[in-house]
Each structure stands twice: as C-alpha cells, then as structure tokens.
Scaffold this motif. Structure first.
Motif, mmCIF file in Angstrom:
data_model
loop_
_atom_site.group_PDB
_atom_site.id
_atom_site.type_symbol
_atom_site.label_atom_id
_atom_site.label_comp_id
_atom_site.label_asym_id
_atom_site.label_seq_id
_atom_site.Cartn_x
_atom_site.Cartn_y
_atom_site.Cartn_z
ATOM 1 N N LYS A 58 50.751 40.922 47.906
ATOM 2 C CA LYS A 58 50.112 39.691 47.424
ATOM 3 C C LYS A 58 48.603 39.903 47.264
ATOM 4 O O LYS A 58 47.987 39.429 46.304
ATOM 5 N N GLY A 59 48.041 40.655 48.216
ATOM 6 C CA GLY A 59 46.616 40.989 48.150
ATOM 7 C C GLY A 59 46.302 41.851 46.942
ATOM 8 O O GLY A 59 45.293 41.647 46.250
ATOM 9 N N ILE A 60 47.196 42.811 46.656
ATOM 10 C CA ILE A 60 47.001 43.676 45.483
ATOM 11 C C ILE A 60 47.011 42.826 44.211
ATOM 12 O O ILE A 60 46.141 42.968 43.349
ATOM 13 N N ALA A 61 47.974 41.912 44.134
ATOM 14 C CA ALA A 61 48.073 41.050 42.950
ATOM 15 C C ALA A 61 46.794 40.244 42.761
ATOM 16 O O ALA A 61 46.286 40.105 41.646
ATOM 17 N N GLY A 62 46.252 39.725 43.863
ATOM 18 C CA GLY A 62 45.004 38.966 43.771
ATOM 19 C C GLY A 62 43.810 39.844 43.449
ATOM 20 O O GLY A 62 42.831 39.400 42.863
ATOM 21 N N GLY A 63 43.929 41.125 43.845
ATOM 22 C CA GLY A 63 42.795 42.029 43.685
ATOM 23 C C GLY A 63 42.659 42.609 42.283
ATOM 24 O O GLY A 63 41.574 43.049 41.902
ATOM 25 N N ILE A 64 43.754 42.610 41.507
ATOM 26 C CA ILE A 64 43.712 43.245 40.174
ATOM 27 C C ILE A 64 42.675 42.624 39.227
ATOM 28 O O ILE A 64 41.832 43.347 38.687
ATOM 29 N N PRO A 65 42.687 41.296 39.027
ATOM 30 C CA PRO A 65 41.633 40.741 38.156
ATOM 31 C C PRO A 65 40.234 40.990 38.719
ATOM 32 O O PRO A 65 39.272 41.190 37.954
ATOM 33 N N ILE A 66 40.109 41.005 40.042
ATOM 34 C CA ILE A 66 38.804 41.287 40.658
ATOM 35 C C ILE A 66 38.371 42.709 40.313
ATOM 36 O O ILE A 66 37.225 42.952 39.926
ATOM 37 N N ALA A 67 39.333 43.644 40.399
ATOM 38 C CA ALA A 67 39.012 45.045 40.109
ATOM 39 C C ALA A 67 38.533 45.206 38.665
ATOM 40 O O ALA A 67 37.586 45.941 38.401
ATOM 41 N N LEU A 68 39.177 44.488 37.735
ATOM 42 C CA LEU A 68 38.770 44.571 36.330
ATOM 43 C C LEU A 68 37.349 44.056 36.140
ATOM 44 O O LEU A 68 36.529 44.673 35.460
ATOM 45 N N GLY A 69 37.066 42.926 36.766
ATOM 46 C CA GLY A 69 35.714 42.370 36.676
ATOM 47 C C GLY A 69 34.694 43.302 37.292
ATOM 48 O O GLY A 69 33.619 43.529 36.740
ATOM 49 N N TYR A 70 35.074 43.872 38.458
ATOM 50 C CA TYR A 70 34.176 44.799 39.138
ATOM 51 C C TYR A 70 33.875 46.001 38.261
ATOM 52 O O TYR A 70 32.752 46.486 38.217
ATOM 53 N N PHE A 71 34.935 46.509 37.595
ATOM 54 C CA PHE A 71 34.751 47.702 36.767
ATOM 55 C C PHE A 71 33.657 47.463 35.727
ATOM 56 O O PHE A 71 32.746 48.277 35.573
ATOM 57 N N ALA A 72 33.746 46.316 35.048
ATOM 58 C CA ALA A 72 32.773 46.012 33.990
ATOM 59 C C ALA A 72 31.358 45.891 34.557
ATOM 60 O O ALA A 72 30.390 46.396 33.976
ATOM 61 N N VAL A 73 31.251 45.236 35.710
ATOM 62 C CA VAL A 73 29.919 44.996 36.268
ATOM 63 C C VAL A 73 29.335 46.268 36.892
ATOM 64 O O VAL A 73 28.168 46.593 36.692
ATOM 65 N N SER A 74 30.186 47.015 37.619
ATOM 66 C CA SER A 74 29.662 48.223 38.266
ATOM 67 C C SER A 74 29.384 49.298 37.218
ATOM 68 O O SER A 74 28.573 50.193 37.435
ATOM 69 N N PHE A 75 30.053 49.193 36.070
ATOM 70 C CA PHE A 75 29.750 50.061 34.933
ATOM 71 C C PHE A 75 28.264 49.953 34.586
ATOM 72 O O PHE A 75 27.567 50.953 34.415
ATOM 73 N N SER A 76 27.777 48.718 34.528
ATOM 74 C CA SER A 76 26.365 48.536 34.184
ATOM 75 C C SER A 76 25.456 48.950 35.338
ATOM 76 O O SER A 76 24.331 49.384 35.121
ATOM 77 N N PHE A 77 25.975 48.841 36.575
ATOM 78 C CA PHE A 77 25.187 49.336 37.709
ATOM 79 C C PHE A 77 25.020 50.853 37.600
ATOM 80 O O PHE A 77 23.929 51.390 37.817
ATOM 81 N N ASP A 87 32.060 38.522 47.681
ATOM 82 C CA ASP A 87 32.194 37.137 47.200
ATOM 83 C C ASP A 87 33.614 36.856 46.717
ATOM 84 O O ASP A 87 34.206 35.828 47.030
ATOM 85 N N GLU A 88 34.153 37.799 45.935
ATOM 86 C CA GLU A 88 35.428 37.562 45.269
ATOM 87 C C GLU A 88 36.618 37.718 46.213
ATOM 88 O O GLU A 88 37.549 36.915 46.178
ATOM 89 N N ILE A 89 36.595 38.775 47.051
ATOM 90 C CA ILE A 89 37.700 38.980 47.991
ATOM 91 C C ILE A 89 37.707 37.853 49.024
ATOM 92 O O ILE A 89 38.763 37.338 49.395
ATOM 93 N N ILE A 124 38.024 47.780 45.497
ATOM 94 C CA ILE A 124 36.993 48.774 45.832
ATOM 95 C C ILE A 124 37.065 50.001 44.916
ATOM 96 O O ILE A 124 36.029 50.420 44.376
ATOM 97 N N PRO A 125 38.277 50.577 44.671
ATOM 98 C CA PRO A 125 38.330 51.662 43.671
ATOM 99 C C PRO A 125 37.814 51.220 42.299
ATOM 100 O O PRO A 125 37.147 52.004 41.601
ATOM 101 N N GLY A 126 38.092 49.983 41.905
ATOM 102 C CA GLY A 126 37.586 49.476 40.627
ATOM 103 C C GLY A 126 36.064 49.485 40.600
ATOM 104 O O GLY A 126 35.440 49.875 39.617
ATOM 105 N N TRP A 127 35.472 49.078 41.713
ATOM 106 C CA TRP A 127 34.014 49.024 41.834
ATOM 107 C C TRP A 127 33.400 50.424 41.768
ATOM 108 O O TRP A 127 32.420 50.654 41.062
ATOM 109 N N VAL A 128 34.010 51.377 42.502
ATOM 110 C CA VAL A 128 33.456 52.733 42.579
ATOM 111 C C VAL A 128 33.668 53.479 41.258
ATOM 112 O O VAL A 128 32.746 54.116 40.743
ATOM 113 N N LEU A 129 34.884 53.374 40.700
ATOM 114 C CA LEU A 129 35.169 54.070 39.442
ATOM 115 C C LEU A 129 34.309 53.534 38.299
ATOM 116 O O LEU A 129 33.824 54.294 37.468
#
Lengths: 234, 106
Positions: free
Chosen positions: A6-25, A108-110, A134-139
């Motif tokens: 259930k946590g993974i399911a909730g985390g997927i959209p967060i990971a996508l958002g993180y990817f885009a934002v951490s990309f710019s970081f 904030d999101e988790i 977290i992998p979404g954020w780092v990748l």
C-alpha cells in the motif's frame, strides 16, 4: 493488500514528482561545479527539496558550516512537527529502531500520505513509500546532473522553474483555505524581496535571509494568529 | 573539495536529527500553543521566501519567469498535483522564451 505494498502504491506518484524536481536540483548542482554523483549523494543523504536547494546555495557561496547547520535546522524544522504528528499515530509498543528508520523518510509528501492512514500507522507503510520515493529522488538528481551538461540552454532555462513550481504547489492550496497562511505567504515574499533589493539588507547571504524571514514571519503570525487547538486525531 | 563533503555531512546530520529527535524522544503532544502555531507556519514562510524573488531570476528572461510563476500560481490555485504545477510552469517558460526569441527580445 499488505501495508508495505500500500505504501509503494502511494509512493509511486510521489516518486514521479520527485524525479522531475530532483532532476532540476541535479542540473543546478552540476551547473555550480558539483559532480553528478556527489549531487546524487546529497539527495540520498538529505531527501529534502527546500533544504538541499538552500544547502546548495550555501555551498556555492562558500558559506560557513554554522550557516549551513542553522539554515538546515530552520528550513527543516517543519519535519519536527511532522515527526511529532506521526509519533502520535504509532503503536506505543513499537520497537525504537522503527522510529529511527521512519524518521529518514519524513518528507512533506510521505508525511502527507502517512498522516491520513488509520491509527496506528504501520511502519511498513512508510517503508513502502520510501522504497520508491527515495530512489526516484536520487535517480532524478543523477540523471539531471548527467543530462544537464548535454541539454541545450533553453531547456535548462525552462527546467529552472520546476522546483519553485513545486514550492508553489505546496503553499497555495493551504493559503487558499486559510487566510493566516495566505498572510504568511505574502509577508514572506515581501520581506524576502526587501532583502533582495534594499541596500545593506542586500548584503545578508541568501541562507540567512531564509532563516530571518521564516522566523520573523512565522513568529509574528504565531503571535497574532495562533492556530486553534488541534483535533485529537491528526 | 573535501570541504564539500563536510558541508554534505553537516547538512545531512542536521536534517536527520530534526526528523529523528521528535519521533524518538517526544512521545507526548506539544501543548504550547505558540510553538505549535510557529511550527505550523514555518513551511509556508520558508517556501514562500525561497520562491520569491528567486523564481524571477531562474530563467533566461524576466518575462518568461514571470509567466512561469503566474502559470504555477494558477495551477496550484486549481489544486493540481505537484508534478503538474512544476511541469506546467516549465512548459510556459519554454513557450514564452520561444516567442521572446522570435520577436528578438532574447
């Protein structure tokens, strides 16, 4: 569905958002002369957008370590409130090591998806969300850092606003619902502009500007408009 | 560049402590209304201060940045997701800068 999945399911959209934002970081860090892998290391060890962004500013400006510590403390102070709120949702008999581990993923999101789970909150729910977010954020940081140097300048310019877009997405909906939050947002933007444009105030480094504005505005509003007693189940 | 790793160490340790200490130490609720109110307002004050005026200098032209900012405000007001607000602002900046280049302002 078990709580981890259930946590993974909730985390997927967060990971996508993180990817885009951490990309710019990643792009910003590499632009400032930091290696993409080092930028990814910052993301892995911090997992916080606002804090990393401010931290990067201090690193690039060669600020002092005290300034770094104080800035991270003030900017990330909100996580204390979140941790506090989550601590009220945990089973009192929960082994201590769970609290140490869950704390690492308090973003904030988790926090947002965990806070609305039924009591008591199962640590595995947070672990599931952390396992993808977290992998979404780092990748995202790594890919942004690597691609940033080959991307054309006009794309970098457009991506430059991504992080700010996310900040706006976080602050506007609550500002719409709560006039006090709106006042906080407007006062902070105004005060921050004063520091940017006025002589003398201009000389204060950007890390300290964030601290000063945050403490002054949040303090002022806490005094003028203290929040109502919170509902027992947060 | 060992300084860099020192910065990262300080950054990550402080960030972790801020998250961990309340979760591990504080098993009871804070009742001080001022502190609770202060903590409630902190994220908004801090994120707002970080966004303005910095967003206006984040792109190649003040006009594209202002339009991106306006787009993000609009999408956020419509309560769109984080990713939509962030990408929407990026797309508007991109399009605005194509126009600025076309009219010779960039």
């Amino acid at each position: 569905m078990n709580t981890f999945r259930k946590g993974i399911a909730g985390g997927i959209p967060i990971a996508l958002g993180y990817f885009a934002v951490s990309f710019s970081f990643g792009i910003l860090a590499v632009k400032g002369g930091i290696h993409p892998l080092t930028a990814a290391l910052i993301s892995l060890t911090n997992v916080t957008s606002a804090g990393q962004f401010a931290g990067l500013t201090i690193i690039l400006a060669s600020g002092s370590l005290w300034e770094m510590a104080l800035t991270q403390f003030i900017i990330n102070l909100r996580y204390s409130l979140m941790s506090l709120s989550i601590s009220q949702k945990l089973d009192a008999k929960l082994p201590l090591w769970h609290r140490f581990l869950m704390a690492f993923g308090m973003t904030d999101e988790i926090f947002g998806i965990s806070a609305v789970q039924k009591n008591p909150l199962a640590p595995s729910f947070m672990y599931g969300a952390m396992a993808v977010a977290i992998p979404g954020w780092v990748l995202g940081t790594l890919v942004g850092g690597l691609a940033g140097s080959v991307l054309p300048a006009f794309l970098l310019s457009a991506l430059g606003v991504a992080l700010y877009g996310m900040f706006i997405a976080i602050i506007i909906p609550p500002a719409k619902a709560d006039p006090a939050v709106l006042a906080v947002v407007l006062l902070s933007m105004g005060l921050s502009c004063l520091f940017y444009f006025l002589p003398l105030l201009k000389q204060v480094s950007s890390g300290f500007v964030i601290i000063i504005v945050t403490v002054v505005v949040a303090g002022l509003m806490a005094w003028l408009k203290p929040v109502e007693e919170e509902p027992s189940d947060v | 560049m060992s300084d860099l790793y020192l910065y990262i160490l300080v950054m990550s340790v402080v960030t972790y402590l801020v998250r961990m200490l309340p979760l591990v130490l504080m098993r009871r609720e804070i009742h001080n209304r001022f502190i609770r109110s202060f903590l409630y307002y902190v994220p908004y004050a801090c994120l707002a201060a970080m966004t303005v005026p910095a967003i206006f200098f984040a792109t190649d032209h003040l006009i594209s940045a202002a339009l991106g900012f306006a787009c993000a405000l609009f999408l956020a007001y419509k309560e769109q997701s984080l990713i939509r607000v962030a990408l929407g602002a990026c797309i508007v900046v991109f399009l605005a800068e194509r126009v600025l280049v076309f009219v010779g302002m960039l």
